[in-house]
Write an enzyme that holds these catalytic residues in place. Sequence first.
Site, PDB file in Angstrom:
ATOM      1  N   ASN A   1       0.809  -1.120   0.114  1.00 57.43           N
ATOM      2  CA  ASN A   1       0.141  -0.269   0.230  1.00 57.43           C
ATOM      3  C   ASN A   1       0.846   1.255   0.007  1.00 57.43           C
ATOM      4  O   ASN A   1       1.441   1.632   1.037  1.00 57.43           O
ATOM      5  CB  ASN A   1      -0.976  -0.073   1.398  1.00 57.43           C
ATOM      6  CG  ASN A   1      -1.866   1.224   1.410  1.00 57.43           C
ATOM      7  OD1 ASN A   1      -1.838   2.112   0.644  1.00 57.43           O
ATOM      8  ND2 ASN A   1      -2.772   1.309   2.423  1.00 57.43           N
TER       9      ASN A   1
ATOM     10  N   LYS B   1       3.266   0.862   3.149  1.00 58.72           N
ATOM     11  CA  LYS B   1       2.714  -0.352   4.204  1.00 58.72           C
ATOM     12  C   LYS B   1       2.867  -1.551   3.559  1.00 58.72           C
ATOM     13  O   LYS B   1       2.366  -1.539   2.150  1.00 58.72           O
ATOM     14  CB  LYS B   1       1.285   0.060   4.729  1.00 58.72           C
ATOM     15  CG  LYS B   1       1.248   1.222   5.710  1.00 58.72           C
ATOM     16  CD  LYS B   1      -0.058   1.187   6.019  1.00 58.72           C
ATOM     17  CE  LYS B   1      -0.566   2.669   6.369  1.00 58.72           C
ATOM     18  NZ  LYS B   1      -1.922   2.932   6.327  1.00 58.72           N
TER      19      LYS B   1
ATOM     20  N   ARG C   1      -2.833  -2.117  -3.370  1.00 57.21           N
ATOM     21  CA  ARG C   1      -3.888  -1.241  -3.263  1.00 57.21           C
ATOM     22  C   ARG C   1      -3.756  -0.175  -4.058  1.00 57.21           C
ATOM     23  O   ARG C   1      -2.735   0.626  -3.950  1.00 57.21           O
ATOM     24  CB  ARG C   1      -3.889  -0.996  -1.783  1.00 57.21           C
ATOM     25  CG  ARG C   1      -5.081   0.004  -1.633  1.00 57.21           C
ATOM     26  CD  ARG C   1      -5.049   0.774  -0.194  1.00 57.21           C
ATOM     27  NE  ARG C   1      -5.938   1.706   0.117  1.00 57.21           N
ATOM     28  CZ  ARG C   1      -5.971   2.901   0.671  1.00 57.21           C
ATOM     29  NH1 ARG C   1      -4.730   3.238   1.110  1.00 57.21           N
ATOM     30  NH2 ARG C   1      -6.965   3.604   0.610  1.00 57.21           N
TER      31      ARG C   1
ATOM     32  N   HIS D   1     -12.901   3.378   0.076  1.00 57.17           N
ATOM     33  CA  HIS D   1     -12.955   2.314   1.103  1.00 57.17           C
ATOM     34  C   HIS D   1     -13.628   1.092   0.633  1.00 57.17           C
ATOM     35  O   HIS D   1     -14.117   0.372   1.227  1.00 57.17           O
ATOM     36  CB  HIS D   1     -13.922   2.732   2.379  1.00 57.17           C
ATOM     37  CG  HIS D   1     -13.427   3.711   2.964  1.00 57.17           C
ATOM     38  ND1 HIS D   1     -14.108   4.712   3.800  1.00 57.17           N
ATOM     39  CD2 HIS D   1     -11.819   3.901   3.629  1.00 57.17           C
ATOM     40  CE1 HIS D   1     -13.224   5.506   4.498  1.00 57.17           C
ATOM     41  NE2 HIS D   1     -11.925   5.075   4.275  1.00 57.17           N
TER      42      HIS D   1
ATOM     43  N   ARG E   1     -11.672  15.995   8.226  1.00 51.80           N
ATOM     44  CA  ARG E   1     -12.268  16.325   6.723  1.00 51.80           C
ATOM     45  C   ARG E   1     -14.004  16.517   7.206  1.00 51.80           C
ATOM     46  O   ARG E   1     -14.477  16.215   7.896  1.00 51.80           O
ATOM     47  CB  ARG E   1     -12.433  14.950   5.747  1.00 51.80           C
ATOM     48  CG  ARG E   1     -11.238  14.813   5.175  1.00 51.80           C
ATOM     49  CD  ARG E   1     -11.075  13.641   4.255  1.00 51.80           C
ATOM     50  NE  ARG E   1     -10.528  12.647   4.919  1.00 51.80           N
ATOM     51  CZ  ARG E   1     -10.219  11.391   4.310  1.00 51.80           C
ATOM     52  NH1 ARG E   1     -11.157  10.859   3.579  1.00 51.80           N
ATOM     53  NH2 ARG E   1      -9.302  10.440   4.914  1.00 51.80           N
TER      54      ARG E   1
ATOM     55  N   GLY F   1     -11.703   1.915  12.953  1.00 46.73           N
ATOM     56  CA  GLY F   1     -11.256   2.158  14.149  1.00 46.73           C
ATOM     57  C   GLY F   1     -12.351   2.662  15.132  1.00 46.73           C
ATOM     58  O   GLY F   1     -12.421   2.002  16.460  1.00 46.73           O
TER      59      GLY F   1
ATOM     60  N   GLY G   1     -15.662   2.414  14.660  1.00 44.82           N
ATOM     61  CA  GLY G   1     -16.777   1.493  14.521  1.00 44.82           C
ATOM     62  C   GLY G   1     -16.401   0.179  15.326  1.00 44.82           C
ATOM     63  O   GLY G   1     -17.394  -0.450  16.051  1.00 44.82           O
TER      64      GLY G   1
ATOM     65  N   GLU H   1      -8.414  -4.777   5.346  1.00 48.29           N
ATOM     66  CA  GLU H   1      -8.228  -4.428   3.786  1.00 48.29           C
ATOM     67  C   GLU H   1      -7.072  -5.299   3.263  1.00 48.29           C
ATOM     68  O   GLU H   1      -7.187  -5.536   2.048  1.00 48.29           O
ATOM     69  CB  GLU H   1      -8.167  -3.042   3.734  1.00 48.29           C
ATOM     70  CG  GLU H   1      -9.486  -2.267   3.926  1.00 48.29           C
ATOM     71  CD  GLU H   1      -9.229  -0.625   4.226  1.00 48.29           C
ATOM     72  OE1 GLU H   1      -8.898  -0.380   5.235  1.00 48.29           O
ATOM     73  OE2 GLU H   1      -9.478   0.004   3.232  1.00 48.29           O
TER      74      GLU H   1
HETATM   75  P1  AMP Z   1      -8.940   4.153  11.761  1.00 47.63           P
HETATM   76  O1  AMP Z   1      -8.794   5.282  10.747  1.00 47.63           O
HETATM   77  O2  AMP Z   1      -9.722   3.071  11.233  1.00 47.63           O
HETATM   78  O3  AMP Z   1      -7.555   3.619  12.118  1.00 47.63           O
HETATM   79  O4  AMP Z   1      -9.682   4.799  12.788  1.00 47.63           O
HETATM   80  C1  AMP Z   1      -8.872   5.839  13.715  1.00 47.63           C
HETATM   81  C2  AMP Z   1      -9.668   6.141  14.606  1.00 47.63           C
HETATM   82  O5  AMP Z   1     -10.403   5.443  15.750  1.00 47.63           O
HETATM   83  C3  AMP Z   1      -8.962   7.054  16.154  1.00 47.63           C
HETATM   84  O6  AMP Z   1      -8.668   8.136  15.460  1.00 47.63           O
HETATM   85  C4  AMP Z   1      -9.645   6.939  17.061  1.00 47.63           C
HETATM   86  O7  AMP Z   1     -10.391   7.826  17.326  1.00 47.63           O
HETATM   87  C5  AMP Z   1     -10.599   5.494  17.008  1.00 47.63           C
HETATM   88  N1  AMP Z   1     -10.220   4.497  17.873  1.00 47.63           N
HETATM   89  C6  AMP Z   1      -9.227   3.642  17.545  1.00 47.63           C
HETATM   90  N2  AMP Z   1      -9.442   2.661  18.640  1.00 47.63           N
HETATM   91  C7  AMP Z   1     -10.069   3.237  19.593  1.00 47.63           C
HETATM   92  C8  AMP Z   1     -10.692   2.990  20.752  1.00 47.63           C
HETATM   93  N3  AMP Z   1     -10.150   1.814  21.524  1.00 47.63           N
HETATM   94  N4  AMP Z   1     -11.538   3.589  21.365  1.00 47.63           N
HETATM   95  C9  AMP Z   1     -12.105   4.734  20.839  1.00 47.63           C
HETATM   96  N5  AMP Z   1     -11.678   4.959  19.770  1.00 47.63           N
HETATM   97  C10 AMP Z   1     -10.736   4.391  18.985  1.00 47.63           C
END
Ligand code: AMP
Length: 423
Positions: free
Chosen positions: A7, A14, A92, A181, A242, A333, A335, A387
């Site tokens: 990626n 990555k 990717r 995504h 964003r 993250g 969700g 992914e």
């Molecule tokens: P992603 O872009 O999918 O890696 O998601 C990143 C975001 O997920 C971070 O900015 C956090 O706000 C949120 N996040 C990740 N781990 C946790 C957690 N254990 N509890 C709450 N929010 C989290």
Amino acid sequence: MKILVINCGSSSLKYQVIDTADGSVLAKGLCERIGIDGAFTYQNVRDNGPRDKREAEIKDHKAGINLVLNALTDSQNGVLHSLDEIDAVGHRIVHGGEKFTESVIIDSEVIKGIRDVSDLAPLHNPANLTGILACQALMPHTPMVAVFDTSFHQTMPKKAYMYALPLKYYNKYKVRKYGFHGTSHAFVSRSVAAYLGKKPEELKTIVCHLGNGASVSAVQYGKCIDTSMGLTPLAGLIMGTRCGDIDPAVGNYICNVEHISAEEFNSIMNKESGVYALSNGLSSDFRDLWTAREKGDKYATLALDAWAYRVAKTVGAYAAAMNGVDVIAFTAGVGENDTQSRKLVYDYFGYLGVKIDEEKNAATRGEVATISTPDSKVAVVVYPTNEELAIAQDTEKLVSALNERIEHRTEKKEAQKYENITK
Ligand code: AMP
């Protein structure tokens, strides 16, 4: 098969090596600040090795990939005896335009196709191409596959993807909704169906990919019919930094009153907006926002409320678009991990007949679980996205088919030769 997943960003790379037999990650890492000062991370995950991070001069992506290949075959901490063990490489690619509706084996035509749509993703596609060319130079005989962020959304009907702008912008420049995504939406929608013991063709699913970047998709009977991101990943939900959807006239107005250029405002919408802006510059990280909210911070409270409201409205729109919904999936993250943010969203779902097991929600972090009650009209599922695994699976499928075709041709040739000899 052992698949190297790559990626490439503009100054980063990555990578993971995945064994598709069981989906396990053998090694993973990251090259950062390529062309600047350079840093390299490698971990032998198979043997639970330490995360090795070091400064290294990485002058370009080819040098980065060279470092990766050396680490993978290192006699001490490597996971491969030789590069021949890599059966294929999966890349990717951010934008496939309208040309790429599915993953493809990379050849010179595909490289040209990716280059042709680079104007739609000027920061990403050229970097992705650099990664492909670097791998081809170092592993000229290894088959490679391109997996596009946009391709899963190519099944959207015209009424969903056309912008109500003069048609010449679509005809000349292909300005339309593409969505992003896609690898995650595809992986989560089909994995959730399997988890529920159903076929994707039986379900109306709404996938909420809620991370720093965030998007929702409507997947009707296995096909995406709408998604919240657009021509670019700026559209739709409120994200980390964003802004998501705003009145399209705001840009012109702010540029006039603040005397800034369209480029400057574009950068503000991408990097200085979202929950970061609504929380008055506190943070784009949801953990920080919840800590502040619990102390009564009114900006953090507003940021989270506005964020959840937008997610819930989008889910409602997609339930309407599909005339119902069977499954709502949370991933990425926020969700997957953030139980409180999930609650802010699903508290809007009462009208759909959704009932949540609050204890189950509070206990679910980073794992697959159904958080709705058995009598809920809609299943609400948390499903961690992956992914890299999705890219490896697509790569395996295409390369296996390619190998079969080659074997078939070789067998035919051998049979022909034998026939000629025995004539
Ligand atoms: P992603 O872009 O999918 O890696 O998601 C990143 C975001 O997920 C971070 O900015 C956090 O706000 C949120 N996040 C990740 N781990 C946790 C957690 N254990 N509890 C709450 N929010 C989290």
